[in-house]
Motif scaffolding. Sequence first.
Motif, PDB file in Angstrom:
ATOM      1  N   ARG A 104      10.414  -0.824   9.340  1.00  0.00           N
ATOM      2  CA  ARG A 104       9.439  -1.471   8.462  1.00  0.00           C
ATOM      3  C   ARG A 104       8.012  -1.100   8.857  1.00  0.00           C
ATOM      4  NH1 ARG A 104       9.843  -7.591   8.515  1.00  0.00           N
ATOM      5  NH2 ARG A 104       8.207  -7.289   6.960  1.00  0.00           N
ATOM      6  N   SER A 105       7.761  -1.030  10.155  1.00  0.00           N
ATOM      7  CA  SER A 105       6.396  -0.733  10.619  1.00  0.00           C
ATOM      8  C   SER A 105       5.964   0.673  10.233  1.00  0.00           C
ATOM      9  CB  SER A 105       6.304  -0.924  12.136  1.00  0.00           C
ATOM     10  OG  SER A 105       6.998   0.102  12.826  1.00  0.00           O
ATOM     11  N   ALA A 106       6.945   1.552  10.044  1.00  0.00           N
ATOM     12  CA  ALA A 106       6.628   2.921   9.649  1.00  0.00           C
ATOM     13  C   ALA A 106       6.410   3.051   8.145  1.00  0.00           C
ATOM     14  CB  ALA A 106       7.756   3.857  10.080  1.00  0.00           C
ATOM     15  N   LEU A 107       7.063   2.176   7.362  1.00  0.00           N
ATOM     16  CA  LEU A 107       7.061   2.334   5.912  1.00  0.00           C
ATOM     17  C   LEU A 107       6.137   1.367   5.164  1.00  0.00           C
ATOM     18  CD1 LEU A 107      10.894   2.845   5.335  1.00  0.00           C
ATOM     19  CD2 LEU A 107       9.130   4.600   5.481  1.00  0.00           C
ATOM     20  N   GLU A 108       6.159   0.100   5.548  1.00  0.00           N
ATOM     21  CA  GLU A 108       5.436  -0.903   4.769  1.00  0.00           C
ATOM     22  C   GLU A 108       3.916  -0.712   4.762  1.00  0.00           C
ATOM     23  OE1 GLU A 108       6.977  -4.966   4.033  1.00  0.00           O
ATOM     24  OE2 GLU A 108       8.104  -4.607   5.891  1.00  0.00           O
ATOM     25  N   PRO A 109       3.295  -0.290   5.877  1.00  0.00           N
ATOM     26  CA  PRO A 109       1.842  -0.049   5.792  1.00  0.00           C
ATOM     27  C   PRO A 109       1.479   1.011   4.749  1.00  0.00           C
ATOM     28  CG  PRO A 109       2.504  -0.238   8.078  1.00  0.00           C
ATOM     29  CD  PRO A 109       3.778  -0.181   7.269  1.00  0.00           C
ATOM     30  N   VAL A 110       2.276   2.064   4.688  1.00  0.00           N
ATOM     31  CA  VAL A 110       2.034   3.111   3.684  1.00  0.00           C
ATOM     32  C   VAL A 110       2.211   2.543   2.283  1.00  0.00           C
ATOM     33  CG1 VAL A 110       2.758   5.366   2.828  1.00  0.00           C
ATOM     34  CG2 VAL A 110       2.745   4.912   5.293  1.00  0.00           C
ATOM     35  N   ALA A 111       3.261   1.733   2.102  1.00  0.00           N
ATOM     36  CA  ALA A 111       3.504   1.116   0.795  1.00  0.00           C
ATOM     37  C   ALA A 111       2.336   0.215   0.398  1.00  0.00           C
ATOM     38  CB  ALA A 111       4.800   0.309   0.833  1.00  0.00           C
ATOM     39  N   ALA A 112       1.776  -0.523   1.369  1.00  0.00           N
ATOM     40  CA  ALA A 112       0.648  -1.409   1.070  1.00  0.00           C
ATOM     41  C   ALA A 112      -0.579  -0.603   0.653  1.00  0.00           C
ATOM     42  CB  ALA A 112       0.334  -2.271   2.280  1.00  0.00           C
ATOM     43  N   GLY A 113      -0.811   0.530   1.330  1.00  0.00           N
ATOM     44  CA  GLY A 113      -1.924   1.392   0.939  1.00  0.00           C
ATOM     45  C   GLY A 113      -1.775   1.906  -0.477  1.00  0.00           C
ATOM     46  N   LEU A 114      -0.556   2.287  -0.838  1.00  0.00           N
ATOM     47  CA  LEU A 114      -0.295   2.746  -2.207  1.00  0.00           C
ATOM     48  C   LEU A 114      -0.447   1.607  -3.203  1.00  0.00           C
ATOM     49  CD1 LEU A 114       2.833   5.008  -1.556  1.00  0.00           C
ATOM     50  CD2 LEU A 114       0.553   5.777  -2.249  1.00  0.00           C
ATOM     51  N   ALA A 115      -0.016   0.408  -2.790  1.00  0.00           N
ATOM     52  CA  ALA A 115      -0.138  -0.754  -3.677  1.00  0.00           C
ATOM     53  C   ALA A 115      -1.597  -1.030  -4.019  1.00  0.00           C
ATOM     54  CB  ALA A 115       0.497  -1.986  -3.024  1.00  0.00           C
ATOM     55  N   ALA A 116      -2.486  -0.821  -3.054  1.00  0.00           N
ATOM     56  CA  ALA A 116      -3.914  -1.032  -3.310  1.00  0.00           C
ATOM     57  C   ALA A 116      -4.433  -0.067  -4.374  1.00  0.00           C
ATOM     58  CB  ALA A 116      -4.708  -0.862  -2.011  1.00  0.00           C
ATOM     59  N   ARG A 117      -3.755   1.060  -4.511  1.00  0.00           N
ATOM     60  CA  ARG A 117      -4.180   2.047  -5.519  1.00  0.00           C
ATOM     61  C   ARG A 117      -3.523   1.808  -6.883  1.00  0.00           C
ATOM     62  NH1 ARG A 117      -3.406   5.469  -0.851  1.00  0.00           N
ATOM     63  NH2 ARG A 117      -5.379   6.409  -0.187  1.00  0.00           N
ATOM     64  N   TYR A 118      -2.266   1.339  -6.855  1.00  0.00           N
ATOM     65  CA  TYR A 118      -1.484   1.356  -8.086  1.00  0.00           C
ATOM     66  C   TYR A 118      -1.002  -0.007  -8.592  1.00  0.00           C
ATOM     67  CZ  TYR A 118      -1.267   6.280  -6.770  1.00  0.00           C
ATOM     68  OH  TYR A 118      -1.595   7.561  -6.404  1.00  0.00           O
ATOM     69  N   ALA A 119      -1.235  -1.072  -7.839  1.00  0.00           N
ATOM     70  CA  ALA A 119      -0.732  -2.384  -8.264  1.00  0.00           C
ATOM     71  C   ALA A 119      -1.344  -2.809  -9.591  1.00  0.00           C
ATOM     72  CB  ALA A 119      -1.032  -3.433  -7.196  1.00  0.00           C
ATOM     73  N   THR A 120      -0.526  -3.399 -10.442  1.00  0.00           N
ATOM     74  CA  THR A 120      -1.023  -3.944 -11.697  1.00  0.00           C
ATOM     75  C   THR A 120      -1.698  -5.289 -11.441  1.00  0.00           C
ATOM     76  OG1 THR A 120       1.021  -5.155 -12.139  1.00  0.00           O
ATOM     77  CG2 THR A 120       0.914  -2.857 -12.907  1.00  0.00           C
ATOM     78  N   ALA A 121      -2.422  -5.770 -12.434  1.00  0.00           N
ATOM     79  CA  ALA A 121      -3.065  -7.087 -12.300  1.00  0.00           C
ATOM     80  C   ALA A 121      -2.018  -8.168 -12.073  1.00  0.00           C
ATOM     81  CB  ALA A 121      -3.881  -7.392 -13.558  1.00  0.00           C
ATOM     82  N   GLU A 122      -0.891  -8.033 -12.726  1.00  0.00           N
ATOM     83  CA  GLU A 122       0.189  -9.011 -12.562  1.00  0.00           C
ATOM     84  C   GLU A 122       0.736  -8.981 -11.137  1.00  0.00           C
ATOM     85  OE1 GLU A 122       4.638 -10.019 -14.400  1.00  0.00           O
ATOM     86  OE2 GLU A 122       3.399  -8.453 -15.301  1.00  0.00           O
ATOM     87  N   GLN A 123       0.901  -7.789 -10.579  1.00  0.00           N
ATOM     88  CA  GLN A 123       1.410  -7.671  -9.209  1.00  0.00           C
ATOM     89  C   GLN A 123       0.398  -8.208  -8.196  1.00  0.00           C
ATOM     90  OE1 GLN A 123       2.272  -3.478  -9.490  1.00  0.00           O
ATOM     91  NE2 GLN A 123       4.492  -3.829  -9.503  1.00  0.00           N
ATOM     92  N   CYS A 124      -0.875  -7.963  -8.451  1.00  0.00           N
ATOM     93  CA  CYS A 124      -1.915  -8.518  -7.572  1.00  0.00           C
ATOM     94  C   CYS A 124      -1.881 -10.043  -7.590  1.00  0.00           C
ATOM     95  CB  CYS A 124      -3.290  -8.020  -8.003  1.00  0.00           C
ATOM     96  SG  CYS A 124      -3.603  -6.274  -7.655  1.00  0.00           S
ATOM     97  N   ALA A 125      -1.729 -10.598  -8.773  1.00  0.00           N
ATOM     98  CA  ALA A 125      -1.661 -12.059  -8.897  1.00  0.00           C
ATOM     99  C   ALA A 125      -0.428 -12.594  -8.199  1.00  0.00           C
ATOM    100  CB  ALA A 125      -1.654 -12.455 -10.375  1.00  0.00           C
TER     101      ALA A 125
END
Length: 233
Positions: A104-125
């Motif tokens: 998880r420590s290897a994957l989730e930080p990268v996923a969070a960085g991508l989420a900051a770029r691509y998350a929808t308004a609904e996902q942010c909420a």
Amino acid sequence: MTTQDRGLHARVLDSLGPAITAGEYPAGSVLRTDELAQRFEVSRSVMREAVRVLESMNLVTSRRRVGVTVLAAPEWNVYDPRVIRWRLAGTDRPRQLRSLTVLRSALEPVAAGLAARYATAEQCARLTECALGMVATSRGQQLEKYLVHDIEFHRTVLNASGNEMFAHLGDLVAEVLSGRTHHQVMFEDPDPAAVTLHVRVAEAVREGDAERAESLTREIAVGALQELDILAP
């Protein structure tokens, strides 16, 4: 398969799966379908279906005139959520938890960085809602309620990454978090610093700050590993 058969099928799996992953049936052991059906008091068809599921996890292989042979651990599908659940229920829990937390420590930080770029308004909420839910249930020994928000938070981060490979890890992460809670590898109340970090991750994703989202999520992972040093050495 009838509803009754599905119930019997689940009962067989929930008994046989943990027994295999715990080493009660060493690699190379040969199991007979007829004998297993008698032992579990189920029909041969139910037993065959259970064996097919175990085969799909690479826990066993089945051949005519040979029987059901238990495979060695390196051959198992260790990403299957049920295999994870069964292994976490066994005596090898500390090592399994550490292995999964490192993943998880290897994957989730990268996923969070991508989420900051691509998350929808609904996902942010949704992330904000989950983080606030974690805050609300982080006191008073409400670990089961906290777990619901925690799982949904991490599942949302993975989905919001926009990467289907990360998104498919949601069930894996859910099993890890559930295992920690159900096997008491958690403090009576979650670490306040970890709860705050989740809130800050939600903020970073909402603000589109990929670097901060990744860094904060890495802090969460480091904290989880440190907790294991204390609770599951």
